[in-house]
Structure formats: structure tokens, C-alpha cells
Design an enzyme around this catalytic site. Structure first.
Site, PDB file in Angstrom:
ATOM      1  N   ARG A  84       0.842  -1.188   0.000  1.00  0.00           N
ATOM      2  CA  ARG A  84       0.000   0.000   0.000  1.00  0.00           C
ATOM      3  C   ARG A  84       0.882   1.244   0.000  1.00  0.00           C
ATOM      4  O   ARG A  84       1.832   1.344   0.773  1.00  0.00           O
ATOM      5  CB  ARG A  84      -0.930  -0.008   1.213  1.00  0.00           C
ATOM      6  CG  ARG A  84      -2.214  -0.769   0.917  1.00  0.00           C
ATOM      7  CD  ARG A  84      -3.191  -0.677   2.059  1.00  0.00           C
ATOM      8  NE  ARG A  84      -2.893  -1.634   3.100  1.00  0.00           N
ATOM      9  CZ  ARG A  84      -2.450  -1.316   4.303  1.00  0.00           C
ATOM     10  NH1 ARG A  84      -2.282  -0.057   4.646  1.00  0.00           N
ATOM     11  NH2 ARG A  84      -2.201  -2.252   5.179  1.00  0.00           N
ATOM     12  N   GLY A 220      -3.926  -3.801  -2.624  1.00  0.00           N
ATOM     13  CA  GLY A 220      -4.293  -2.908  -1.519  1.00  0.00           C
ATOM     14  C   GLY A 220      -4.527  -1.470  -1.975  1.00  0.00           C
ATOM     15  O   GLY A 220      -5.198  -0.697  -1.299  1.00  0.00           O
ATOM     16  N   HIS A 246     -10.905  -3.417  11.175  1.00  0.00           N
ATOM     17  CA  HIS A 246      -9.900  -4.223  10.469  1.00  0.00           C
ATOM     18  C   HIS A 246      -9.782  -5.544  11.227  1.00  0.00           C
ATOM     19  O   HIS A 246      -8.809  -5.769  11.944  1.00  0.00           O
ATOM     20  CB  HIS A 246      -8.576  -3.448  10.482  1.00  0.00           C
ATOM     21  CG  HIS A 246      -7.529  -3.997   9.572  1.00  0.00           C
ATOM     22  ND1 HIS A 246      -6.196  -3.704   9.714  1.00  0.00           N
ATOM     23  CD2 HIS A 246      -7.599  -4.824   8.493  1.00  0.00           C
ATOM     24  CE1 HIS A 246      -5.499  -4.304   8.767  1.00  0.00           C
ATOM     25  NE2 HIS A 246      -6.323  -4.993   8.025  1.00  0.00           N
ATOM     26  N   CYS A 270       0.523  -9.600  10.943  1.00  0.00           N
ATOM     27  CA  CYS A 270       0.759  -9.927  12.349  1.00  0.00           C
ATOM     28  C   CYS A 270      -0.016 -11.163  12.779  1.00  0.00           C
ATOM     29  O   CYS A 270      -0.261 -11.382  13.960  1.00  0.00           O
ATOM     30  CB  CYS A 270       0.370  -8.764  13.242  1.00  0.00           C
ATOM     31  SG  CYS A 270       1.510  -7.384  13.106  1.00  0.00           S
ATOM     32  N   SER A 274      -3.804 -16.110   9.684  1.00  0.00           N
ATOM     33  CA  SER A 274      -3.558 -17.472  10.179  1.00  0.00           C
ATOM     34  C   SER A 274      -4.361 -17.762  11.454  1.00  0.00           C
ATOM     35  O   SER A 274      -4.713 -18.899  11.726  1.00  0.00           O
ATOM     36  CB  SER A 274      -2.064 -17.757  10.350  1.00  0.00           C
ATOM     37  OG  SER A 274      -1.505 -16.852  11.245  1.00  0.00           O
ATOM     38  N   ARG A 416       2.650  -6.817  16.728  1.00  0.00           N
ATOM     39  CA  ARG A 416       3.966  -7.453  16.630  1.00  0.00           C
ATOM     40  C   ARG A 416       4.870  -6.752  17.628  1.00  0.00           C
ATOM     41  O   ARG A 416       5.248  -5.601  17.429  1.00  0.00           O
ATOM     42  CB  ARG A 416       4.482  -7.301  15.203  1.00  0.00           C
ATOM     43  CG  ARG A 416       5.788  -7.997  14.901  1.00  0.00           C
ATOM     44  CD  ARG A 416       6.129  -7.814  13.439  1.00  0.00           C
ATOM     45  NE  ARG A 416       5.297  -8.647  12.589  1.00  0.00           N
ATOM     46  CZ  ARG A 416       5.666  -9.848  12.122  1.00  0.00           C
ATOM     47  NH1 ARG A 416       6.864 -10.334  12.407  1.00  0.00           N
ATOM     48  NH2 ARG A 416       4.855 -10.542  11.365  1.00  0.00           N
TER      49      ARG A 416
END
Ligand code: SPV
Ligand code: MN
Length: 623
Positions: A84, A220, A246, A270, A274, A416
Site C-alpha cells: 500500500r 491494496g 480491520h 501480524c 492465520s 507485533r
């Protein structure tokens, strides 16, 4: 000679346009077709033939190439167009309006003039694709209609995988002028990638609910329905008392077949996707959620119906579900991966032996290849992605299309963070959670945006890059949202990235499977927790049991102690950092935020006096 819409659209496409019976829509299309001046206009009505037409155009135009298994294609973005473009992504705001230093904007009239200049004749010689979509499930209280105009068949194809078709719904809009609009042109191409990156612009007009994106292809920046629509929706939600976040949405399976729904906000790269895809749980969405109060409870939907996921480190051990899909025939667009000599997509961290050659975003690639700046080029870009429809995933929750959404019982904030926060914590209550977990979220940067990696950035609710009004107002809206319901969701923070002094991660990627189970038990009141200055943390015995059950691992008390040690100096520094931002950079911070920060500081200082800087979790007795 005057340009006329009818000269650009054949009878079939004109008929599809007229069938919508929407003057506002026709006017909008006419304006941008005339300005951008493509040779031909294709309006997609979501029929299988029309969708197939776009798929084929992406290949014919050279934006995608068939690879690997049946249905798979690859797309490359310009070497310098891999994330982005935060610097050139600007709100167009009337003179005198600004959202503070964290939210970039330019003067509206000037910006509109500039972007319309750039758009003039930009599609000459090309075809433009027009698509209609519905954000959120169709015919639901959450639905928002949107139109995308793009000269990139890759963008139109990606959106087909990622969003619910909206052509039919568009015929019955309650307010025919109420839809989001996205105008995109990839601009002049060279070797099938955008050439004029100096004219890359993403300009967002909140007054007209229109976003313009030019001279870029990276998803993005170009997939209007994704982050660009999210920005418009954040603004819209603020005026209508709901939230656009988000966030992932997932169903967690607890004891006795019960299901508990969570949302989770994590900055890019981050672990959001997953987490959403954890084996044994049920995914609803991995990136964007709308939250509304319906019949006295907070409910949520996935705004999308597909995944534009980071492929780096996807391997059979850590991400078995997506690995399976990527290795089965079916529609997937890979972007910025490496294609080896057998036409197979490869990426960093795929767990296989490194290939010795192939084609990637830099062209012909070989190990040791360097770019113009002398920087080593990895075999695939760190922000390389896969795009696919979410129904490819075997663990998709069957209610993902429910117009009423699902009830939210827990909200997770994750960043993170290598040295400050424990891997898992629960806030004391809604207000404490929104302020200390959501509004204090920060993250060390990754490759999902252009710029340096590894720098700690303030990113409240993982939404800082997408906020379309002031930060203080956004925090107030979040605080009020939970107060409007009797039992607001519990709020948790996670940190998958804690490291020891030697720089090694203290947790494995799989550990999040345990954390989510603990959160589920907490929501249901099935486990106790230990009170620390920043919130509740798990008891060792419960985690030990869960590690055994979920991962068949023996979780040692030493591991628990190292991971859950309360790091007082770092936590105090973080409070100072946050207080400074909220005092200096945000002009409308609600007072309650400073009060909650101060209380947290006092709790930390009190335990520091009594127990020192680094306090083992076993020293906290209070349950
Ligand atoms: C993110 O970076 O948060 C993404 C991908 O989900 S993008 O579409 O680039 O925003
Ligand atoms: Mn995202």
C-alpha cells in the site's frame, strides 16, 4: 468530437446498464467513461459468462498468466509497487478540515483537480470493466452497494473472488444514490505492470463516497472494495452508530459442541489471517468486519467473501488448511511469488528446497540477485499474496452468509511486539480493553506497506491507516458502542512475537491454537485467571492442560514463566509513549483515556516497588 457512452458500449452492455434503472449510476458511469476515454465498456452482470469473460481478459491482457494447477494464475506488480502506498493515499478534505497528523489528507478541490487531470484519457485504447458488488451479505442490515470501474481485468477478477456480486441488489436500492464508487486505472503499462509510478495516487473523497486510484496495480491500492471501501465505511459507520473494523471473524469450538464467535484486529502481517484459519475452528472472515447492535447484542459479518492473504511462511505445518487449498486444483491468483521452471508457484518460507531460478516480480531471478539499490532480492516478495474465494476452505463456518451476522463474544487485539506484552491477556472490562488493548495497539512494521521494516508504529485498533475521521472521536465511538449493550464482549490482547534476549521467539506459531481455546473458556466463565496490573493472564495449570489437549505438547512451567513475566520497565515506557501521542498528536483524546493510562501506571509502579522490574506470573496471587 464529443464522446458518447453509446459509442463505447455495444447493445448487450447498454441493455445491462439500462436494466438497472438507476440514473445516478448511469450519470456516474458516463462521466468517467467520457473522462478516461476507453475504447470499450464492459458491464459485468455477475452471470457465469460475464465472470468468465473477465477471467479470460486478465490472461489476454497479460496481467495474469496460467501456472501450476488448473485454475491457478500468477500476477506481478511493478517491482516498486508491492504494497500500500501510504504516502500517496490521501483524503480529500475541504479547507479547514483535518484529522490530525496521523491521517494524511490534501485539500479537496486541489486534489480533485489533480486526479481528474491524471484520469483524462488514461484508458485510451483499452477496455474498461464495470462491476457491482455488495459489501457484507446481500439483503442484510449490513449490506452496502458499491461500483468498481477499472481498466484492469486483474482487479475485476480479484474482486470476483473477494466480494459478493451486487448486480441484482443494485436494481432495488432503497436510496438509488447511496452506493460507494471506485475509479481505478493502472495507467500506461510496460511489461504488463504500471509504468508511471510517479503518478500513483489514491485519493478518497468522503463527501462523494468516491475513491480514485491511478498508476498502480497492487491489490491494496486498487481493489476498491477492500481497504478503500473500508475507509469510506469507517466514516459512514461513525455517522450511523456502528463500527467498521480491520478484523477477522471466527467461530471457536468449545466443549460440548458449543460455538463462540470472536473478532480480532491485527495490523497487516501480524497473524490475523492465520488466526482466522486455525485448524479445528471455523473461519468467517480474515480482514474486514462490520459490527452492529441488533436486538441488544453486538453482531458482526465478514464484509468480504474471499481472502487476499500473505503467502510468505505458508507451509504445511503452520498453515495446513490454506496449504491444502493452494495445492489443489481450483481458482487462485498468486501475486508476486516466484514461478519456477516447472511453472509451479514458490515463495519464501514454503518449507521446500530453495529453487535455483525462476520468474518473480523482478523478472528472471536467481539466488543472490540484487536490485538497482544493491538490495538482495528474495525469491518472492515478503508481501506476495494469494487471492481466493473463502468457500475453498474446508472449515468455513456455514453461517458466513447469514444476513444477521453472528454474535460477538470476544474481541482480540494483537500486534507485533518483541519485548513488552505477554502473549495473552484479558482486559478488566470494556473500557479498559478499548483503551489499553485497542487504543494502545502498536506494531513493529512489516512489508505490507512500502517503507522500512521493524520500526515500532502506533496503530490503534490496527486501523490507523484506514481511519477517516479523528482518532479521539473514533475512540469515543468504540467506548460508547460497548456501553450500549448489556453484556459487551470480553476484550483480549495477544502477542505472537515475543522474543527472548537472544532474539528467538518465545512461542511457536501453533501456540495461538491454545490461546484461542483459553479465551473461549474465559468468555464462558469456565476458567479462572490471575490479576496483573495490565489485566488477567491465564493460570499455568489451565494452559498446561490445553497444550496437552490441543497440541499434544508438554508445556513446561519455565516456558510459562518466561512468556508471562510482567516486564514493568517496558510497559511503563509504552505508557509514556502512548500518553505522548495522545497528548501531542491527537487533539480530541477523551479524558477517560488519560485516566485509564494513569491508573495502569500506578498499578505497575506499585508492583514494581514491591516485586521489582521483571515479575514472574507465579508472584501474582489475586484471582
Ligand atoms: C493489509 O495490508 O492489511 C491487507 C492487504 O489486508 S491490503 O489489501 O494491502 O490492505
Ligand atoms: Mn488487512
Amino acid at each position: 468530437m464529443e464522446i458518447n457512452l453509446k459509442d463505447k458500449m455495444d447493445e448487450k452492455n447498454l441493455k445491462k446498464l439500462v436494466s438497472l434503472r438507476n440514473n445516478h449510476f448511469e450519470k456516474f458511469i458516463e462521466k468517467y467513461v467520457i473522462l478516461c476515454n476507453p475504447d470499450r465498456v464492459f458491464l459485468c452482470d455477475d452471470s457465469p459468462e460475464d465472470v468468465q469473460y473477465i477471467r479470460e481478459k486478465a490472461i489476454v491482457n497479460g496481467e495474469e498468466r496460467k501456472i501450476g494447477l488448473e485454475g491457478q494464475t500468477v500476477h506481478f506488480d511493478n517491482y516498486y509497487d508491492q504494497g500500500r502506498d501510504v504516502k500517496n493515499t490521501l483524503y480529500l478534505l475541504p479547507e479547514g478540515v483535518n484529522f490530525g497528523p496521523h491521517i494524511e489528507a490534501t485539500e479537496r478541490e486541489k486534489g480533485l483537480k489533480e486526479i481528474h487531470e491524471i484520469l483524462k484519457n488514461i484508458m485510451k485504447g483499452r477496455e474498461v470493466y464495470i462491476r457491482l458488488f455488495c459489501l457484507g451479505p446481500v439483503n442484510s442490515p449490513f449490506s452496502i452497494s458499491a461500483v468498481q470501474i477499472t481498466d484492469s481485468a486483474y482487479v475485476a477478477h480479484s474482486e470476483d473472488l473477494l466480494y459478493r456480486g451486487g448486480y441484482e441488489q443494485f436494481k432495488n436500492l432503497k436510496n438509488p444514490a447511496d452506493f460507494f464508487k471506485f475509479v481505478h486505472s493502472e495507467g500506461e503499462l510496460e511489461n504488463s505492470v504500471s509504468k508511471n509510478l510517479d503518478k500513483r495516487r489514491i485519493y478518497m473523497d468522503l463527501i462523494d463516497n468516491t475513491v480514485y486510484s491511478t498508476n498502480t496495480q497492487y491489490g491494496g491500492n486498487t481493489i476498491g472494495l477492500k481497504k478503500l471501501a473500508m475507509r469510506l465505511a469507517i466514516n459512514k459507520a461513525s455517522k450511523e452508530d456502528w463500527l467498521t473494523e480491520h478484523m477477522l471473524v471466527m467461530g471457536v469450538n468449545g466443549p460440548d459442541k458449543r460455538k463462540t464467535y470472536f473478532t480480532g484486529a491485527f495490523p497487516s502481517a501480524c497473524g490475523k489471517t492465520s488466526t482466522a484459519m486455525l485448524p479445528g475452528e471455523n473461519i468467517i472472515g480474515d480482514d474486514i468486519a462490520y459490527l452492529r447492535i441488533i436486538d441488544g447484542e453486538i453482531r458482526t459479518v465478514n464484509v468480504e467473501k474471499g481472502i487476499f492473504g500473505i503467502i510468505k511462511d505458508v507451509n504445511p505445518i503452520d498453515d495446513p488448511l490454506i496449504w491444502e487449498v493452494l495445492n489443489t486444483p481450483g481458482e487462485v491468483i498468486f501475486s508476486n511469488v516466484l514461478i519456477d521452471k516447472n511453472n509451479i508457484p514458490r515463495w519464501q518460507g514454503d518449507g521446500r528446497e530453495m529453487p535455483s531460478a525462476g520468474i518473480n516480480h523482478s523478472g528472471e531471478w536467481f539466488p543472490g540477485k540484487k536490485d538497482k539499490e544493491g538490495k538482495a532480492i528474495p525469491l518472492s516478495h515478503s508481501n506476495a499474496r494469494y487471492t481466493l474465494s473463502i468457500d475453498r476452505l474446508g472449515n468455513l463456518d456455514q453461517v458466513y452468509n447469514d444476513p444477521r451476522g453472528v454474535p460477538v463474544s470476544g474481541i482480540i487485539y494483537g500486534g507485533r511486539d518483541s519485548d513488552t506484552s505477554v502473549p495473552l491477556q484479558q482486559s478488566f472490562d470494556w473500557e479498559h480493553g478499548i483503551i489499553t488493548k485497542g487504543a494502545m495497539l502498536e506494531s513493529e512494521t512489516t512489508s505490507a506497506t512500502i517503507g522500512a521494516e521493524g520500526v515500532r508504529k502506533f496503530n490503534l485498533m490496527s486501523n490507523i491507516e484506514f481511519l477517516s475521521y479523528t482518532i479521539g472521536e473514533y475512540i469515543k465511538n468504540n467506548l460508547n458502542f460497548g456501553k450500549r449493550v448489556k453484556n459487551p464482549p470480553l476484550i483480549f490482547s495477544v502477542n505472537y512475537f515475543l522474543k527472548n534476549k537472544d532474539g528467538n521467539y518465545l512461542n511457536t506459531m501453533e501456540d495461538k491454537r491454545v490461546w484461542i481455546k483459553w479465551m473461549e473458556l474465559r468468555v464462558r466463565g469456565d476458567v479462572k485467571a490471575i490479576k496483573t496490573p495490565g489485566g488477567y493472564i491465564p493460570e499455568y495449570k489451565d494452559l498446561k492442560e490445553l497444550f496437552k489437549e490441543v497440541l499434544h505438547k508438554d508445556y513446561k512451567e519455565e516456558e510459562y514463566i518466561e512468556q508471562f513475566t510482567i516486564r514493568v520497565p517496558q510497559l511503563l515506557t509504552k505508557l509514556d509513549r502512548m500518553e505522548k501521542i495522545y497528548k501531542l498528536d491527537v487533539s480530541d483524546t477523551p479524558d477517560i483515556l488519560f485516566q485509564v493510562l494513569e491508573e495502569e501506571r500506578e498499578r505497575l509502579k506499585a508492583v514494581q516497588r514491591e516485586k521489582g522490574d521483571y515479575i514472574s506470573p507465579v508472584e501474582f496471587k489475586e484471582r
